[in-house]
Design a protein around this motif. Structure first.
Motif, PDB file in Angstrom:
ATOM      1  N   SER A 124      45.177  34.796  26.920  1.00  0.00           N
ATOM      2  CA  SER A 124      44.855  35.988  27.731  1.00  0.00           C
ATOM      3  C   SER A 124      46.061  36.432  28.541  1.00  0.00           C
ATOM      4  CB  SER A 124      43.762  35.697  28.765  1.00  0.00           C
ATOM      5  OG  SER A 124      42.686  35.042  28.264  1.00  0.00           O
ATOM      6  N   LEU A 125      46.754  35.478  29.128  1.00  0.00           N
ATOM      7  CA  LEU A 125      47.895  35.831  29.974  1.00  0.00           C
ATOM      8  C   LEU A 125      49.060  36.322  29.132  1.00  0.00           C
ATOM      9  CD1 LEU A 125      48.102  33.116  32.765  1.00  0.00           C
ATOM     10  CD2 LEU A 125      47.816  35.557  33.078  1.00  0.00           C
ATOM     11  N   VAL A 126      49.229  35.713  27.953  1.00  0.00           N
ATOM     12  CA  VAL A 126      50.342  36.114  27.087  1.00  0.00           C
ATOM     13  C   VAL A 126      50.097  37.514  26.530  1.00  0.00           C
ATOM     14  CG1 VAL A 126      51.562  35.550  24.929  1.00  0.00           C
ATOM     15  CG2 VAL A 126      50.966  33.732  26.541  1.00  0.00           C
ATOM     16  N   CYS A 127      48.842  37.790  26.144  1.00  0.00           N
ATOM     17  CA  CYS A 127      48.514  39.098  25.550  1.00  0.00           C
ATOM     18  C   CYS A 127      48.482  40.198  26.597  1.00  0.00           C
ATOM     19  CB  CYS A 127      47.105  39.097  24.967  1.00  0.00           C
ATOM     20  SG  CYS A 127      46.884  38.139  23.534  1.00  0.00           S
ATOM     21  N   ALA A 128      47.921  39.894  27.749  1.00  0.00           N
ATOM     22  CA  ALA A 128      47.576  40.973  28.681  1.00  0.00           C
ATOM     23  C   ALA A 128      47.616  40.488  30.126  1.00  0.00           C
ATOM     24  CB  ALA A 128      46.177  41.487  28.340  1.00  0.00           C
ATOM     25  N   GLY A 129      48.688  39.765  30.467  1.00  0.00           N
ATOM     26  CA  GLY A 129      48.770  39.168  31.801  1.00  0.00           C
ATOM     27  C   GLY A 129      48.578  40.170  32.924  1.00  0.00           C
ATOM     28  N   LYS A 130      49.297  41.300  32.829  1.00  0.00           N
ATOM     29  CA  LYS A 130      49.242  42.265  33.942  1.00  0.00           C
ATOM     30  C   LYS A 130      47.833  42.819  34.118  1.00  0.00           C
ATOM     31  CE  LYS A 130      54.054  43.305  34.132  1.00  0.00           C
ATOM     32  NZ  LYS A 130      54.299  42.161  33.206  1.00  0.00           N
ATOM     33  N   LEU A 131      47.213  43.110  32.981  1.00  0.00           N
ATOM     34  CA  LEU A 131      45.854  43.668  33.004  1.00  0.00           C
ATOM     35  C   LEU A 131      44.874  42.688  33.643  1.00  0.00           C
ATOM     36  CD1 LEU A 131      44.412  46.161  31.876  1.00  0.00           C
ATOM     37  CD2 LEU A 131      43.972  44.864  29.802  1.00  0.00           C
ATOM     38  N   LEU A 132      44.980  41.447  33.237  1.00  0.00           N
ATOM     39  CA  LEU A 132      44.075  40.413  33.742  1.00  0.00           C
ATOM     40  C   LEU A 132      44.276  40.224  35.249  1.00  0.00           C
ATOM     41  CD1 LEU A 132      42.199  38.541  31.973  1.00  0.00           C
ATOM     42  CD2 LEU A 132      43.861  36.752  32.385  1.00  0.00           C
ATOM     43  N   LEU A 133      45.532  40.136  35.669  1.00  0.00           N
ATOM     44  CA  LEU A 133      45.815  39.886  37.087  1.00  0.00           C
ATOM     45  C   LEU A 133      45.415  41.087  37.936  1.00  0.00           C
ATOM     46  CD1 LEU A 133      49.193  38.061  36.508  1.00  0.00           C
ATOM     47  CD2 LEU A 133      47.134  37.015  37.433  1.00  0.00           C
ATOM     48  N   GLU A 134      45.666  42.291  37.404  1.00  0.00           N
ATOM     49  CA  GLU A 134      45.275  43.500  38.156  1.00  0.00           C
ATOM     50  C   GLU A 134      43.757  43.594  38.286  1.00  0.00           C
ATOM     51  OE1 GLU A 134      47.114  46.898  36.288  1.00  0.00           O
ATOM     52  OE2 GLU A 134      49.086  46.201  36.995  1.00  0.00           O
ATOM     53  N   THR A 135      43.044  43.243  37.215  1.00  0.00           N
ATOM     54  CA  THR A 135      41.577  43.273  37.272  1.00  0.00           C
ATOM     55  C   THR A 135      41.089  42.287  38.323  1.00  0.00           C
ATOM     56  OG1 THR A 135      41.537  43.806  34.936  1.00  0.00           O
ATOM     57  CG2 THR A 135      39.470  43.053  35.875  1.00  0.00           C
ATOM     58  N   GLY A 136      41.679  41.090  38.335  1.00  0.00           N
ATOM     59  CA  GLY A 136      41.306  40.092  39.334  1.00  0.00           C
ATOM     60  C   GLY A 136      41.542  40.617  40.745  1.00  0.00           C
ATOM     61  N   ARG A 137      42.724  41.211  40.952  1.00  0.00           N
ATOM     62  CA  ARG A 137      43.068  41.729  42.295  1.00  0.00           C
ATOM     63  C   ARG A 137      42.104  42.837  42.706  1.00  0.00           C
ATOM     64  NH1 ARG A 137      48.563  40.423  41.317  1.00  0.00           N
ATOM     65  NH2 ARG A 137      48.855  42.222  39.993  1.00  0.00           N
ATOM     66  N   ALA A 138      41.847  43.766  41.772  1.00  0.00           N
ATOM     67  CA  ALA A 138      40.992  44.914  42.092  1.00  0.00           C
ATOM     68  C   ALA A 138      39.580  44.463  42.477  1.00  0.00           C
ATOM     69  CB  ALA A 138      40.937  45.864  40.903  1.00  0.00           C
ATOM     70  N   GLN A 139      39.105  43.390  41.863  1.00  0.00           N
ATOM     71  CA  GLN A 139      37.740  42.915  42.128  1.00  0.00           C
ATOM     72  C   GLN A 139      37.706  41.838  43.213  1.00  0.00           C
ATOM     73  OE1 GLN A 139      35.128  44.311  40.739  1.00  0.00           O
ATOM     74  NE2 GLN A 139      36.469  45.642  39.555  1.00  0.00           N
ATOM     75  N   GLY A 140      38.883  41.453  43.718  1.00  0.00           N
ATOM     76  CA  GLY A 140      38.918  40.348  44.684  1.00  0.00           C
ATOM     77  C   GLY A 140      38.500  39.034  44.043  1.00  0.00           C
ATOM     78  N   ALA A 141      38.717  38.920  42.732  1.00  0.00           N
ATOM     79  CA  ALA A 141      38.329  37.696  42.007  1.00  0.00           C
ATOM     80  C   ALA A 141      39.554  36.807  41.821  1.00  0.00           C
ATOM     81  CB  ALA A 141      37.750  38.063  40.644  1.00  0.00           C
ATOM     82  N   GLN A 142      39.391  35.536  42.071  1.00  0.00           N
ATOM     83  CA  GLN A 142      40.531  34.633  41.980  1.00  0.00           C
ATOM     84  C   GLN A 142      40.701  34.092  40.551  1.00  0.00           C
ATOM     85  OE1 GLN A 142      40.444  31.428  44.842  1.00  0.00           O
ATOM     86  NE2 GLN A 142      42.677  31.473  44.908  1.00  0.00           N
ATOM     87  N   ILE A 143      41.966  33.957  40.127  1.00  0.00           N
ATOM     88  CA  ILE A 143      42.249  33.300  38.852  1.00  0.00           C
ATOM     89  C   ILE A 143      42.953  31.989  39.181  1.00  0.00           C
ATOM     90  CG2 ILE A 143      43.361  33.490  36.595  1.00  0.00           C
ATOM     91  CD1 ILE A 143      43.384  36.492  36.908  1.00  0.00           C
ATOM     92  N   LEU A 144      42.414  30.889  38.701  1.00  0.00           N
ATOM     93  CA  LEU A 144      43.015  29.576  38.964  1.00  0.00           C
ATOM     94  C   LEU A 144      43.532  29.006  37.649  1.00  0.00           C
ATOM     95  CD1 LEU A 144      40.186  28.239  41.280  1.00  0.00           C
ATOM     96  CD2 LEU A 144      42.489  28.943  41.998  1.00  0.00           C
ATOM     97  N   PRO A 145      44.796  28.592  37.618  1.00  0.00           N
ATOM     98  CA  PRO A 145      45.335  28.099  36.348  1.00  0.00           C
ATOM     99  C   PRO A 145      44.771  26.722  35.991  1.00  0.00           C
ATOM    100  CG  PRO A 145      46.963  27.858  38.096  1.00  0.00           C
ATOM    101  CD  PRO A 145      45.775  28.546  38.708  1.00  0.00           C
ATOM    102  N   VAL A 146      44.518  26.521  34.710  1.00  0.00           N
ATOM    103  CA  VAL A 146      44.017  25.223  34.241  1.00  0.00           C
ATOM    104  C   VAL A 146      45.034  24.548  33.323  1.00  0.00           C
ATOM    105  CG1 VAL A 146      42.200  24.094  32.872  1.00  0.00           C
ATOM    106  CG2 VAL A 146      41.592  25.845  34.537  1.00  0.00           C
ATOM    107  N   ASP A 147      45.917  25.320  32.725  1.00  0.00           N
ATOM    108  CA  ASP A 147      46.971  24.695  31.930  1.00  0.00           C
ATOM    109  C   ASP A 147      47.688  23.717  32.876  1.00  0.00           C
ATOM    110  OD1 ASP A 147      48.471  24.278  29.717  1.00  0.00           O
ATOM    111  OD2 ASP A 147      49.097  26.361  29.467  1.00  0.00           O
ATOM    112  N   SER A 148      47.955  22.501  32.408  1.00  0.00           N
ATOM    113  CA  SER A 148      48.399  21.447  33.339  1.00  0.00           C
ATOM    114  C   SER A 148      49.685  21.826  34.076  1.00  0.00           C
ATOM    115  CB  SER A 148      48.587  20.124  32.597  1.00  0.00           C
ATOM    116  OG  SER A 148      49.475  20.284  31.529  1.00  0.00           O
TER     117      SER A 148
END
Ligand code: NDP
Ligand code: MG
Length: 390
Positions: A124-148
């Motif tokens: 998701s981040l490789v394909c569309a990182g900016k889109l994903l992060l902007e959506t999270g910011r706009a909704q006040g939703a947090q993204i937490l990384p799980v890749d070690s």
């Protein structure tokens, strides 16, 4: 009780997540569990966790899932649309652990309704990182990384000022072939590529570790997630996989994250964030380990690392092209149509072709454009594979 959903519940990350949830079931209300082909596991976990709904990505397995859930009260559903619908069900915390670009749309949907997204699905981040992060910011939703590696960086950055960060170093075990003579790599078999020296993971990411496409993805993931320049990101070969990442600051300090190679640590950190809770992973005995080994990565052995730099330099939707070409080349290797070393040739060729055609890589980053570019890149990669075979 916290409402949680697990996308990719039957996979390696999904099962580790369920392992942690089953240790304190009274704390969680499980909304949705999704899988694809492993109906038995999906149904067993949906019953054990009393999920609202269980969804398989595979339409043809709906009747099997219904039969396996009979009498449980768990709703059975199937297909990509049903997975998307499940991502719209309100939940506080969603694990995104579907493998491949198929994880993008459900992750976007989860963020769109304000859920915290625990992100294992690096595609998701490789394909569309900016889109994903902007959506999270706009909704006040947090993204937490799980890749070690990214969880390690995230933890090393707690309380720090990003302006003081000079560099981020992510480590790589080097995968199955780190010590092979380079000239033997073209004859590497599927079995050989599917066995990882340190980590127990799904087959696709294990092969990507051997080719270093996994690390290439993670370099791009680092750039997107932490918004650092490509030249601030370094890869370091560390065969023991115990130091997961290091952050270098402007005073010369390096903060390293050290832990056993067990994904339950990163998953648990994302599950309990911002708290730290007891997690049943091995405690390292550093005196017994004695020493840590490091080496510089070798671009000749792992062309994927060079390709990642090219993708970051191209920008735009190059990440979506790269990921789709990589996934298709991996399918080709698994199906016996490509040699191990030909995967990177196919990915480079598709990137060059789609860049030369214009329009795709420069397109605005919307979900539709990303999915369209993904589709075209897969087609171009399949053609490149056929041409090689023919
Ligand atoms: P697995 O292959 O073990 O599991 C993948 C999951 O996705 C399974 O639940 C599978 O279902 C499901 N799935 C497969 N295809 C589809 C599809 N088209 N649509 C919806 N669901 C599908 O993968 P991992 O758990 O290893 O990896 C998951 C993600 O986490 C990947 O993005 C990977 O890169 C990332 N990751 C994994 C790590 C690890 O340690 N495993 C470490 C860091 C990141 P089923 O099995 O029922 O067919
Ligand atoms: Mg990783």
């Amino acid at each position: 009780m916290r409402k949680v959903s697990i996308f990719g519940a039957t996979g390696s990350i999904g099962q580790n997540t369920i392992d942690l949830i089953k240790r304190a079931p009274e704390e969680y209300e499980v909304v949705a569990l999704t899988g694809a082909r492993n109906i038995e596991q999906l149904a067993a976990d949906a019953r054990a966790l009393n999920a609202q709904i269980a969804v398989t990505a595979d339409d043809s397995l709906l009747e099997d899932l219904r039969a396996a859930l009979k009498g449980s009260g768990v709703i059975a559903a199937a297909g990509a649309d049903a997975i998307l619908e499940a991502a719209h069900r309100p939940a506080d915390w969603i694990m995104s652990a579907i493998v491949g670009a198929a994880g993008l749309a459900p992750g976007m949907a989860a963020l769109g309704q304000g859920s915290t997204l625990a992100l294992a699905n690096k595609e998701s981040l490789v394909c569309a990182g900016k889109l994903l992060l902007e959506t999270g910011r706009a909704q006040g939703a947090q993204i937490l990384p799980v890749d070690s590696e990214h969880s390690a960086v995230f933890q090393a950055l707690v309380g720090e000022d990003m302006n003081a960060v000079e560099r981020i170093i992510i480590t790589a075990s080097g995968g199955a072939f780190r010590d092979w003579p380079i000239e033997d790599l073209c004859d590497a078999t599927l079995d050989q590529a599917s066995s990882h020296p340190n980590w127990d993971m799904g087959q696709r990411i294990t092969i990507d570790s051997a080719s270093m496409f996994n690390k290439a993805m993670e370099v791009i993931e680092t750039r997107e997630f932490f918004d650092v320049a490509p030249e601030q990101i370094e890869v370091l070969i560390h065969p023991q996989s115990m130091i997961h990442a290091l952050v270098g600051f402007n005073d010369g300090a390096l903060m390293a994250h050290v832990g056993p190679p067990d994904m339950r640590h990163a998953i648990g950190y994302a599950l309990h964030h911002p708290q730290r809770r007891h997690i049943p992973v091995e405690r390292l005995d550093l005196a017994a380990i004695g020493s840590f080994e490091f080496r510089a990565p070798d671009d000749a052995r792992w062309p994927a690392l060079r390709i990642a730099r090219e993708v970051m330099a191209r920008g735009g939707l190059a990440g979506a092209v790269f990921n789709a070409a990589k996934e298709t080349a991996l399918d080709g290797f698994i199906a016996g149509q490509l040699k191990f070393t030909q995967m990177s040739d196919v990915v480079s060729q598709v990137l060059d072709r789609m860049d030369a055609q214009g329009g795709h890589i420069d397109a605005t980053m919307t979900l539709d454009n990303v999915l369209e570019t993904d589709h075209l890149a897969r087609k171009a990669a399949r053609l490149a594979i056929e041409q090689r075979a023919g």
